[in-house]
Enzyme design. Structure first.
Site, mmCIF file in Angstrom:
data_model
loop_
_atom_site.group_PDB
_atom_site.id
_atom_site.type_symbol
_atom_site.label_atom_id
_atom_site.label_comp_id
_atom_site.label_asym_id
_atom_site.label_seq_id
_atom_site.Cartn_x
_atom_site.Cartn_y
_atom_site.Cartn_z
ATOM 1 N N ASP A 18 -57.218 38.889 -29.882
ATOM 2 C CA ASP A 18 -56.172 37.815 -30.170
ATOM 3 C C ASP A 18 -57.122 36.540 -30.313
ATOM 4 O O ASP A 18 -58.213 36.155 -29.682
ATOM 5 C CB ASP A 18 -55.301 37.796 -28.830
ATOM 6 C CG ASP A 18 -54.197 36.343 -28.954
ATOM 7 O OD1 ASP A 18 -53.173 37.041 -28.786
ATOM 8 O OD2 ASP A 18 -54.346 35.275 -29.099
ATOM 9 N N ILE A 19 -56.591 35.669 -31.196
ATOM 10 C CA ILE A 19 -57.519 34.528 -31.848
ATOM 11 C C ILE A 19 -57.550 33.718 -30.788
ATOM 12 O O ILE A 19 -58.299 32.557 -30.761
ATOM 13 C CB ILE A 19 -56.868 34.216 -33.178
ATOM 14 C CG1 ILE A 19 -58.007 33.131 -34.041
ATOM 15 C CG2 ILE A 19 -55.643 33.116 -32.808
ATOM 16 C CD1 ILE A 19 -57.305 33.095 -35.327
ATOM 17 N N ASN A 28 -43.647 39.986 -25.777
ATOM 18 C CA ASN A 28 -42.717 39.207 -25.649
ATOM 19 C C ASN A 28 -41.845 39.372 -26.875
ATOM 20 O O ASN A 28 -42.119 39.790 -28.089
ATOM 21 C CB ASN A 28 -43.388 37.657 -26.087
ATOM 22 C CG ASN A 28 -44.498 37.300 -25.106
ATOM 23 O OD1 ASN A 28 -44.189 37.641 -23.861
ATOM 24 N ND2 ASN A 28 -45.668 36.813 -25.692
ATOM 25 N N GLY A 52 -40.602 34.201 -25.859
ATOM 26 C CA GLY A 52 -41.863 33.425 -26.107
ATOM 27 C C GLY A 52 -42.574 33.941 -27.503
ATOM 28 O O GLY A 52 -43.522 33.743 -27.627
ATOM 29 N N GLN A 53 -41.838 34.843 -28.010
ATOM 30 C CA GLN A 53 -42.460 35.476 -29.241
ATOM 31 C C GLN A 53 -42.573 34.523 -30.341
ATOM 32 O O GLN A 53 -41.767 33.930 -30.807
ATOM 33 C CB GLN A 53 -41.576 36.640 -29.710
ATOM 34 C CG GLN A 53 -42.169 37.472 -30.705
ATOM 35 C CD GLN A 53 -41.492 38.690 -31.192
ATOM 36 O OE1 GLN A 53 -40.222 38.973 -30.967
ATOM 37 N NE2 GLN A 53 -42.064 39.383 -32.081
ATOM 38 N N HIS A 103 -45.740 43.361 -31.230
ATOM 39 C CA HIS A 103 -47.107 43.594 -30.772
ATOM 40 C C HIS A 103 -47.256 43.622 -29.361
ATOM 41 O O HIS A 103 -46.370 42.949 -28.484
ATOM 42 C CB HIS A 103 -48.083 42.357 -31.209
ATOM 43 C CG HIS A 103 -47.658 41.057 -30.845
ATOM 44 N ND1 HIS A 103 -46.383 40.416 -31.636
ATOM 45 C CD2 HIS A 103 -47.680 40.340 -30.164
ATOM 46 C CE1 HIS A 103 -46.100 39.155 -31.226
ATOM 47 N NE2 HIS A 103 -46.994 39.099 -30.339
ATOM 48 N N LEU A 104 -48.326 44.471 -28.663
ATOM 49 C CA LEU A 104 -48.392 44.334 -27.491
ATOM 50 C C LEU A 104 -49.849 43.570 -26.999
ATOM 51 O O LEU A 104 -50.674 43.644 -27.460
ATOM 52 C CB LEU A 104 -48.378 45.989 -27.143
ATOM 53 C CG LEU A 104 -48.710 46.335 -25.598
ATOM 54 C CD1 LEU A 104 -48.079 47.649 -25.243
ATOM 55 C CD2 LEU A 104 -50.311 46.293 -25.235
ATOM 56 N N HIS A 105 -49.572 42.823 -25.925
ATOM 57 C CA HIS A 105 -50.802 42.161 -25.446
ATOM 58 C C HIS A 105 -51.463 42.959 -24.421
ATOM 59 O O HIS A 105 -50.891 43.650 -23.508
ATOM 60 C CB HIS A 105 -50.311 40.973 -24.805
ATOM 61 C CG HIS A 105 -49.844 39.663 -25.779
ATOM 62 N ND1 HIS A 105 -50.507 38.693 -26.195
ATOM 63 C CD2 HIS A 105 -48.448 39.826 -26.116
ATOM 64 C CE1 HIS A 105 -49.737 38.055 -26.916
ATOM 65 N NE2 HIS A 105 -48.513 38.486 -26.920
HETATM 66 P P1 AMP Z 1 -46.429 36.305 -29.350
HETATM 67 O O1 AMP Z 1 -46.409 34.988 -28.416
HETATM 68 O O2 AMP Z 1 -46.397 37.290 -28.267
HETATM 69 O O3 AMP Z 1 -45.770 36.310 -30.610
HETATM 70 O O4 AMP Z 1 -48.346 36.248 -29.283
HETATM 71 C C1 AMP Z 1 -48.651 36.043 -30.641
HETATM 72 C C2 AMP Z 1 -50.180 36.207 -30.435
HETATM 73 O O5 AMP Z 1 -50.805 36.232 -31.754
HETATM 74 C C3 AMP Z 1 -50.650 34.772 -29.916
HETATM 75 O O6 AMP Z 1 -51.351 35.203 -28.643
HETATM 76 C C4 AMP Z 1 -51.853 34.384 -30.860
HETATM 77 O O7 AMP Z 1 -52.923 33.637 -30.386
HETATM 78 C C5 AMP Z 1 -52.126 35.625 -31.725
HETATM 79 N N1 AMP Z 1 -52.403 35.356 -33.013
HETATM 80 C C6 AMP Z 1 -51.930 34.410 -33.817
HETATM 81 N N2 AMP Z 1 -52.408 34.400 -35.187
HETATM 82 C C7 AMP Z 1 -53.508 35.380 -34.811
HETATM 83 C C8 AMP Z 1 -54.322 35.718 -35.959
HETATM 84 N N3 AMP Z 1 -54.877 35.231 -37.156
HETATM 85 N N4 AMP Z 1 -55.280 36.739 -35.343
HETATM 86 C C9 AMP Z 1 -55.246 37.193 -34.136
HETATM 87 N N5 AMP Z 1 -54.283 36.939 -33.194
HETATM 88 C C10 AMP Z 1 -53.505 35.994 -33.675
#
Ligand code: AMP
Ligand code: ZN
Length: 114
Positions: A30-31, A87, A93-94, A100-102
């Site tokens: 995650d960035i 999310n 909060g998506q 995607h899974l964190h």
């Molecule tokens: P969500 O809120 O569940 O949709 O999470 C989206 C996640 O994507 C967040 O934790 C962001 O930090 C992550 N994210 C957004 N852009 C990138 C990227 N280019 N590379 C890696 N992670 C990213």
């Protein structure tokens, strides 16, 4: 193909720090990490959100969890423990509309999800 950030990460248009990849799934850092280890696991098939999924997605959904567990084992956080979160939709909060899974861990996590 929808104009989707994570589809672009899959096809390499947007760079990522890959942790694991096979035919069906990709795991990358995650960035904006919220924990010492914060990895996103995504299916290569574009699905916008968990609530769009049904019986046809059984294999993808089970595969997401199993891939998370395998990645956790591979990077050595399976025994110390980790959290997975998905999310779905605005109230969830998506922010990125590709399922995607964190996977979070690498230290005691703050708070509880439930
Ligand atoms: P969500 O809120 O569940 O949709 O999470 C989206 C996640 O994507 C967040 O934790 C962001 O930090 C992550 N994210 C957004 N852009 C990138 C990227 N280019 N590379 C890696 N992670 C990213
Ligand atoms: Zn996508």
């Amino acid at each position: 193909m929808p104009d989707c950030l994570f589809c672009k990460i899959i096809d390499g248009t947007i760079p990522s720090e890959k942790i694991f990849e096979n035919e069906e799934f990709l795991a990358f850092k995650d960035i904006n990490p919220q924990s010492p280890v914060h990895i996103l696991i995504i299916p290569k098939k574009h699905l916008a959100k968990l609530s769009d999924c049904g019986n046809d997605e059984k294999e993808i959904l089970s595969g997401l969890l199993l891939t998370a567990n395998n990645v956790a084992k591979e990077i050595g956080i399976a025994e110390s423990g980790y959290r997975v979160a998905i999310n779905s939709g605005d109230d969830g909060g998506q922010l990125v509309h590709h399922l995607h899974l964190h996977l979070m861990g690498g230290g005691k996590l703050d708070g509880r999800m439930a």
